[in-house]
Design a protein around this motif. Structure first.
Motif, PDB file in Angstrom:
ATOM      1  N   UNK A 158       1.050  -1.055  -0.221  1.00  0.00           N
ATOM      2  CA  UNK A 158      -0.268   0.072   0.413  1.00  0.00           C
ATOM      3  C   UNK A 158       0.843   1.346  -0.151  1.00  0.00           C
ATOM      4  N   UNK A 159       0.493   2.118  -0.510  1.00  0.00           N
ATOM      5  CA  UNK A 159       1.903   3.609  -0.714  1.00  0.00           C
ATOM      6  C   UNK A 159       0.856   4.196   0.240  1.00  0.00           C
ATOM      7  N   UNK A 160       1.793   5.314   0.982  1.00  0.00           N
ATOM      8  CA  UNK A 160       1.548   5.721   2.443  1.00  0.00           C
ATOM      9  C   UNK A 160       2.254   6.716   1.648  1.00  0.00           C
ATOM     10  N   UNK A 161       2.956   7.524   0.885  1.00  0.00           N
ATOM     11  CA  UNK A 161       2.816   8.625   0.189  1.00  0.00           C
ATOM     12  C   UNK A 161       3.328   8.246  -1.123  1.00  0.00           C
ATOM     13  N   UNK A 162       3.693   9.377  -1.673  1.00  0.00           N
ATOM     14  CA  UNK A 162       4.761   8.926  -3.625  1.00  0.00           C
ATOM     15  C   UNK A 162       5.392   8.322  -3.133  1.00  0.00           C
ATOM     16  N   UNK A 163       6.694   8.514  -2.046  1.00  0.00           N
ATOM     17  CA  UNK A 163       8.185   8.097  -2.032  1.00  0.00           C
ATOM     18  C   UNK A 163       7.859   6.532  -1.512  1.00  0.00           C
ATOM     19  N   UNK A 164       6.747   6.491  -0.469  1.00  0.00           N
ATOM     20  CA  UNK A 164       6.461   5.247   0.477  1.00  0.00           C
ATOM     21  C   UNK A 164       6.194   3.654   0.281  1.00  0.00           C
ATOM     22  N   UNK A 165       5.963   3.515   0.993  1.00  0.00           N
ATOM     23  CA  UNK A 165       4.962   2.852   0.692  1.00  0.00           C
ATOM     24  C   UNK A 165       5.259   1.373   2.022  1.00  0.00           C
ATOM     25  N   UNK A 166       4.336   0.747   2.133  1.00  0.00           N
ATOM     26  CA  UNK A 166       3.751  -0.241   3.544  1.00  0.00           C
ATOM     27  C   UNK A 166       3.804  -2.132   2.903  1.00  0.00           C
ATOM     28  N   UNK A 167       4.574  -3.113   2.620  1.00  0.00           N
ATOM     29  CA  UNK A 167       4.806  -3.775   2.515  1.00  0.00           C
ATOM     30  C   UNK A 167       4.386  -5.127   3.679  1.00  0.00           C
ATOM     31  N   UNK A 168       3.128  -5.896   3.984  1.00  0.00           N
ATOM     32  CA  UNK A 168       3.086  -7.168   4.198  1.00  0.00           C
ATOM     33  C   UNK A 168       3.237  -8.259   3.914  1.00  0.00           C
ATOM     34  N   UNK A 169       4.091  -8.895   4.971  1.00  0.00           N
ATOM     35  CA  UNK A 169       5.078 -10.255   4.110  1.00  0.00           C
ATOM     36  C   UNK A 169       4.691 -11.302   4.527  1.00  0.00           C
ATOM     37  N   UNK A 170       5.119 -12.574   3.580  1.00  0.00           N
ATOM     38  CA  UNK A 170       3.924 -13.265   3.745  1.00  0.00           C
ATOM     39  C   UNK A 170       4.516 -13.845   5.656  1.00  0.00           C
ATOM     40  N   UNK A 171       4.525 -14.856   5.942  1.00  0.00           N
ATOM     41  CA  UNK A 171       3.745 -15.303   6.723  1.00  0.00           C
ATOM     42  C   UNK A 171       5.429 -16.819   7.059  1.00  0.00           C
ATOM     43  N   UNK A 172       6.141 -16.419   7.920  1.00  0.00           N
ATOM     44  CA  UNK A 172       6.766 -17.523   7.578  1.00  0.00           C
ATOM     45  C   UNK A 172       7.125 -18.576   9.142  1.00  0.00           C
TER      46      UNK A 172
END
Length: 256
Positions: free
Chosen positions: A107-121
């Motif tokens: 998901x985009x937070x702003x123009x240059x910043x993003x949140x990434x939900x990684x897989x469960x391991x």
């Protein structure tokens, strides 16, 4: 370019990264040069590294508890047949024009910043699911995806480590401008991840080298799974962009 979180993890995705896709019209997504945060630079507890060297570092806690250090590096490349719109132009798109390769993970937070939900391991039978915040830095012929922070979710003992680890990650995506007139060009990703964590008391009877070996293997496996997938998605995104497709639809579906 494109950014994707699944480019890395499935049953072993920890501090890496993800994928980007370029979207000149859709600011809620992103792509390759702007891709893979695949992989990044610093984490909710983070350190910096070199070759490629993470540019940011966040440290959580300092104590006398024994620590384990995990480091993994990987370089991945894919051959690209240039279309009407050149690869170098694609790699030069601003981060604000990236489109997310996998909207279920990024998901985009702003123009240059993003949140990434990684897989469960799993790590020593405990579930780990990292949530990464990464920032894209535009560079000549590509970009650098740097880890800003990392939050661990999963088993209670894992969540308890959130103030007891440092992490850094950087993924540099680039193309060679000297190949701009070649019939076949190369898109390359250089990624490095480093994690330093206090060894929880229940594990302190285990030799630190054993823990470090296991942790490093997990990170290496994550990169081995995620980077090839990310690069394949980045290539598809370039082909769509170069053909004039303005929809910038994410290519990922949340799976590996």
């Amino acid at each position: 370019m494109a950014l994707s979180s699944s480019s890395y993890y499935s049953s072993c995705s920890s501090s890496i990264s993800t994928q980007f896709t370029k979207n000149p019209t859709n600011f809620a997504s992103f792509s390759p040069r702007n891709a893979l945060f695949g992989l990044t630079s610093s984490s909710s507890s983070s350190n910096s590294d070199d070759s490629p060297k993470p540019s940011l570092s966040v440290s959580a806690n300092s104590s006398s508890a024994p620590k384990a250090r995990f480091v993994a590096r990987r370089t991945e490349s894919v051959s690209v047949r240039p279309l009407e719109r050149p690869l170098l132009e694609y790699m030069s798109l601003p981060a604000s024009q990236y489109s997310v390769l996998d909207a279920q993970r990024i998901e985009r937070i702003d123009d240059n910043t993003f949140r990434c939900y990684v897989y469960t391991f799993k790590f020593f039978a405990f579930e780990v699911c990292p949530v990464l915040l990464v920032r894209v830095e535009e560079q000549p012929n590509g970009c650098s995806i740097n880890l800003v922070s990392c939050k661990l979710e999963g088993s209670p003992i894992v969540v308890a480590q959130n103030d007891k680890f440092d992490a850094s990650m950087v993924n540099r995506i680039s193309c060679d401008k000297n190949q701009s007139n070649s019939s076949i060009q190369e898109l390359k990703s250089d990624t490095v991840i480093e994690v330093s964590i206090e060894i929880p008391f229940p594990f302190q009877a285990i030799p630190a080298k054993t823990i470090e070996s296991s942790g490093t293997q997990v990170l290496e496996q994550i990169l081995k799974i995620m980077l090839p997938r990310f690069m394949a998605q980045a290539l598809k995104d370039y082909e769509a962009w170069a053909s004039g497709d303005a929809s910038r639809q994410p290519l990922g579906t949340g799976g590996i």
